[in-house]
Design a protein around this motif. Structure first.
Motif, PDB file in Angstrom:
ATOM      1  N   ALA A 116      33.497  11.127  19.501  1.00  0.00           N
ATOM      2  CA  ALA A 116      32.364  10.663  18.682  1.00  0.00           C
ATOM      3  C   ALA A 116      32.402   9.149  18.505  1.00  0.00           C
ATOM      4  O   ALA A 116      31.373   8.475  18.601  1.00  0.00           O
ATOM      5  CB  ALA A 116      32.375  11.369  17.327  1.00  0.00           C
ATOM      6  N   ARG A 117      33.582   8.620  18.262  1.00  0.00           N
ATOM      7  CA  ARG A 117      33.737   7.167  18.109  1.00  0.00           C
ATOM      8  C   ARG A 117      33.326   6.466  19.407  1.00  0.00           C
ATOM      9  O   ARG A 117      32.659   5.428  19.380  1.00  0.00           O
ATOM     10  CB  ARG A 117      35.182   6.850  17.717  1.00  0.00           C
ATOM     11  CG  ARG A 117      35.420   5.468  17.229  1.00  0.00           C
ATOM     12  CD  ARG A 117      36.787   5.249  16.580  1.00  0.00           C
ATOM     13  NE  ARG A 117      37.908   5.892  17.255  1.00  0.00           N
ATOM     14  CZ  ARG A 117      38.579   6.954  16.766  1.00  0.00           C
ATOM     15  NH1 ARG A 117      38.247   7.488  15.605  1.00  0.00           N
ATOM     16  NH2 ARG A 117      39.582   7.469  17.442  1.00  0.00           N
ATOM     17  N   ILE A 119      31.196   7.605  21.716  1.00  0.00           N
ATOM     18  CA  ILE A 119      29.734   7.706  21.852  1.00  0.00           C
ATOM     19  C   ILE A 119      29.066   6.615  21.017  1.00  0.00           C
ATOM     20  O   ILE A 119      28.162   5.914  21.484  1.00  0.00           O
ATOM     21  CB  ILE A 119      29.230   9.101  21.415  1.00  0.00           C
ATOM     22  CG1 ILE A 119      29.719  10.171  22.394  1.00  0.00           C
ATOM     23  CG2 ILE A 119      27.702   9.118  21.302  1.00  0.00           C
ATOM     24  CD1 ILE A 119      29.508  11.600  21.889  1.00  0.00           C
ATOM     25  N   LYS A 120      29.530   6.473  19.797  1.00  0.00           N
ATOM     26  CA  LYS A 120      28.951   5.476  18.894  1.00  0.00           C
ATOM     27  C   LYS A 120      29.191   4.060  19.430  1.00  0.00           C
ATOM     28  O   LYS A 120      28.259   3.267  19.565  1.00  0.00           O
ATOM     29  CB  LYS A 120      29.566   5.645  17.504  1.00  0.00           C
ATOM     30  CG  LYS A 120      28.924   4.827  16.438  1.00  0.00           C
ATOM     31  CD  LYS A 120      27.610   5.421  16.040  1.00  0.00           C
ATOM     32  CE  LYS A 120      27.113   4.779  14.766  1.00  0.00           C
ATOM     33  NZ  LYS A 120      25.730   5.165  14.506  1.00  0.00           N
ATOM     34  N   GLN A 121      30.441   3.763  19.756  1.00  0.00           N
ATOM     35  CA  GLN A 121      30.819   2.409  20.146  1.00  0.00           C
ATOM     36  C   GLN A 121      30.237   1.989  21.492  1.00  0.00           C
ATOM     37  O   GLN A 121      29.681   0.898  21.617  1.00  0.00           O
ATOM     38  CB  GLN A 121      32.342   2.307  20.201  1.00  0.00           C
ATOM     39  CG  GLN A 121      32.862   0.957  20.624  1.00  0.00           C
ATOM     40  CD  GLN A 121      34.383   0.928  20.669  1.00  0.00           C
ATOM     41  OE1 GLN A 121      35.053   1.870  20.284  1.00  0.00           O
ATOM     42  NE2 GLN A 121      34.922  -0.170  21.154  1.00  0.00           N
ATOM     43  N   TYR A 122      30.365   2.831  22.499  1.00  0.00           N
ATOM     44  CA  TYR A 122      29.998   2.428  23.859  1.00  0.00           C
ATOM     45  C   TYR A 122      28.553   2.722  24.221  1.00  0.00           C
ATOM     46  O   TYR A 122      28.021   2.149  25.165  1.00  0.00           O
ATOM     47  CB  TYR A 122      30.914   3.113  24.884  1.00  0.00           C
ATOM     48  CG  TYR A 122      32.373   2.889  24.620  1.00  0.00           C
ATOM     49  CD1 TYR A 122      32.898   1.606  24.520  1.00  0.00           C
ATOM     50  CD2 TYR A 122      33.241   3.956  24.452  1.00  0.00           C
ATOM     51  CE1 TYR A 122      34.248   1.397  24.262  1.00  0.00           C
ATOM     52  CE2 TYR A 122      34.598   3.763  24.207  1.00  0.00           C
ATOM     53  CZ  TYR A 122      35.088   2.477  24.116  1.00  0.00           C
ATOM     54  OH  TYR A 122      36.425   2.289  23.861  1.00  0.00           O
ATOM     55  N   PHE A 123      27.916   3.627  23.484  1.00  0.00           N
ATOM     56  CA  PHE A 123      26.559   4.042  23.836  1.00  0.00           C
ATOM     57  C   PHE A 123      25.545   3.687  22.752  1.00  0.00           C
ATOM     58  O   PHE A 123      24.548   3.025  23.015  1.00  0.00           O
ATOM     59  CB  PHE A 123      26.538   5.551  24.111  1.00  0.00           C
ATOM     60  CG  PHE A 123      25.184   6.104  24.423  1.00  0.00           C
ATOM     61  CD1 PHE A 123      24.566   5.844  25.630  1.00  0.00           C
ATOM     62  CD2 PHE A 123      24.521   6.894  23.497  1.00  0.00           C
ATOM     63  CE1 PHE A 123      23.307   6.354  25.918  1.00  0.00           C
ATOM     64  CE2 PHE A 123      23.264   7.408  23.770  1.00  0.00           C
ATOM     65  CZ  PHE A 123      22.655   7.138  24.989  1.00  0.00           C
ATOM     66  N   ALA A 124      25.775   4.111  21.534  1.00  0.00           N
ATOM     67  CA  ALA A 124      24.747   4.015  20.494  1.00  0.00           C
ATOM     68  C   ALA A 124      24.656   2.650  19.816  1.00  0.00           C
ATOM     69  O   ALA A 124      23.553   2.148  19.580  1.00  0.00           O
ATOM     70  CB  ALA A 124      24.978   5.101  19.444  1.00  0.00           C
ATOM     71  N   GLU A 125      25.781   2.042  19.505  1.00  0.00           N
ATOM     72  CA  GLU A 125      25.759   0.793  18.726  1.00  0.00           C
ATOM     73  C   GLU A 125      24.953  -0.341  19.343  1.00  0.00           C
ATOM     74  O   GLU A 125      24.278  -1.063  18.615  1.00  0.00           O
ATOM     75  CB  GLU A 125      27.183   0.326  18.420  1.00  0.00           C
ATOM     76  CG  GLU A 125      27.756   1.021  17.216  1.00  0.00           C
ATOM     77  CD  GLU A 125      29.152   0.519  16.842  1.00  0.00           C
ATOM     78  OE1 GLU A 125      29.675  -0.395  17.520  1.00  0.00           O
ATOM     79  OE2 GLU A 125      29.697   1.056  15.870  1.00  0.00           O
ATOM     80  N   PRO A 126      24.994  -0.536  20.658  1.00  0.00           N
ATOM     81  CA  PRO A 126      24.215  -1.651  21.221  1.00  0.00           C
ATOM     82  C   PRO A 126      22.699  -1.439  21.149  1.00  0.00           C
ATOM     83  O   PRO A 126      21.938  -2.389  21.356  1.00  0.00           O
ATOM     84  CB  PRO A 126      24.663  -1.708  22.687  1.00  0.00           C
ATOM     85  CG  PRO A 126      25.929  -0.936  22.750  1.00  0.00           C
ATOM     86  CD  PRO A 126      25.855   0.077  21.665  1.00  0.00           C
ATOM     87  N   LEU A 127      22.254  -0.214  20.864  1.00  0.00           N
ATOM     88  CA  LEU A 127      20.827   0.103  20.885  1.00  0.00           C
ATOM     89  C   LEU A 127      20.222   0.154  19.485  1.00  0.00           C
ATOM     90  O   LEU A 127      20.849   0.644  18.552  1.00  0.00           O
ATOM     91  CB  LEU A 127      20.602   1.465  21.566  1.00  0.00           C
ATOM     92  CG  LEU A 127      21.073   1.589  23.011  1.00  0.00           C
ATOM     93  CD1 LEU A 127      20.966   3.037  23.469  1.00  0.00           C
ATOM     94  CD2 LEU A 127      20.282   0.673  23.918  1.00  0.00           C
ATOM     95  N   SER A 128      18.984  -0.300  19.387  1.00  0.00           N
ATOM     96  CA  SER A 128      18.233  -0.123  18.139  1.00  0.00           C
ATOM     97  C   SER A 128      17.742   1.321  18.089  1.00  0.00           C
ATOM     98  O   SER A 128      17.775   2.041  19.098  1.00  0.00           O
ATOM     99  CB  SER A 128      17.034  -1.077  18.108  1.00  0.00           C
ATOM    100  OG  SER A 128      16.058  -0.671  19.071  1.00  0.00           O
ATOM    101  N   ASP A 129      17.248   1.743  16.937  1.00  0.00           N
ATOM    102  CA  ASP A 129      16.685   3.092  16.831  1.00  0.00           C
ATOM    103  C   ASP A 129      15.503   3.272  17.782  1.00  0.00           C
ATOM    104  O   ASP A 129      15.356   4.329  18.399  1.00  0.00           O
ATOM    105  CB  ASP A 129      16.259   3.391  15.388  1.00  0.00           C
ATOM    106  CG  ASP A 129      17.437   3.631  14.466  1.00  0.00           C
ATOM    107  OD1 ASP A 129      18.578   3.784  14.954  1.00  0.00           O
ATOM    108  OD2 ASP A 129      17.216   3.669  13.234  1.00  0.00           O
ATOM    109  N   ASP A 130      14.665   2.244  17.910  1.00  0.00           N
ATOM    110  CA  ASP A 130      13.522   2.334  18.828  1.00  0.00           C
ATOM    111  C   ASP A 130      13.993   2.467  20.278  1.00  0.00           C
ATOM    112  O   ASP A 130      13.435   3.263  21.050  1.00  0.00           O
ATOM    113  CB  ASP A 130      12.603   1.114  18.697  1.00  0.00           C
ATOM    114  CG  ASP A 130      11.760   1.161  17.441  1.00  0.00           C
ATOM    115  OD1 ASP A 130      11.629   2.248  16.835  1.00  0.00           O
ATOM    116  OD2 ASP A 130      11.217   0.095  17.060  1.00  0.00           O
TER     117      ASP A 130
END
Length: 157
Positions: A116-117, A119-130
């Motif tokens: 999960a960490r 996924i968050k760090q390498y995939f989700a964090e660089p992206l905005s919600d949009d």
């Protein structure tokens, strides 16, 4: 069907490279924390989410990204490690199920925070919600097109 455009090719290459880099990073994090690798995690989560924590081998093969021979070798190893067990089918004597064991669930739960960490760090964090919504929408379109194409291939003429 026309030629692949430069835009399509560059987007494809970036997708492949980014996917590989994210997977490699998460794999390294799991190894550093002495957790099960992603291929093992994929099998365990598929079984965890299945009714009664078990799937026929054909169903399991559809849920994980491995060749049949690769899955067979992995299942053999996971069985030796006590993470899954084989169970003969009562309805079909030739059929068998892969069943998640208590130890398999324990290893799955230990791996999840690391995964999960990642996924968050390498995939989700660089992206905005949009951007995340746009990415999800794009992959939904691709997935539906693939499913539609697959469904057409399976229908008898």
């Amino acid at each position: 069907m026309g030629r692949v455009t430069e835009l399509e090719l560059s987007a494809w290459r970036l997708f492949i490279k980014t996917h590989a880099t994210i997977i490699e990073s998460i794999e390294q994090d799991l190894a550093d924390q002495k957790r099960v690798p992603l291929t093992t995690y994929d099998v365990l989560i598929a079984l965890f989410e299945a009714p009664d924590r078990k799937l026929r081998f054909g169903e399991l093969n559809q849920k994980v990204v491995l060749s049949k021979s690769g899955l067979t070798r992995l299942v053999d190893r996971l069985e030796r490690e006590g993470l899954i067990q084989r169970e003969k089918s009562q309805e079909d004597r030739r059929g068998a199920y892969a069943v998640l064991t208590h130890e398999g669930e324990l290893q799955l739960r230990k791996a999840w925070p690391v995964y999960a960490r990642g996924i968050k760090q390498y995939f989700a964090e660089p992206l905005s919600d949009d951007e995340m919504r746009s990415l999800k929408s794009a992959f939904t379109v691709i997935s539906k097109a693939l499913q539609s194409s697959h469904d057409k291939e399976e229908k008898p003429s």
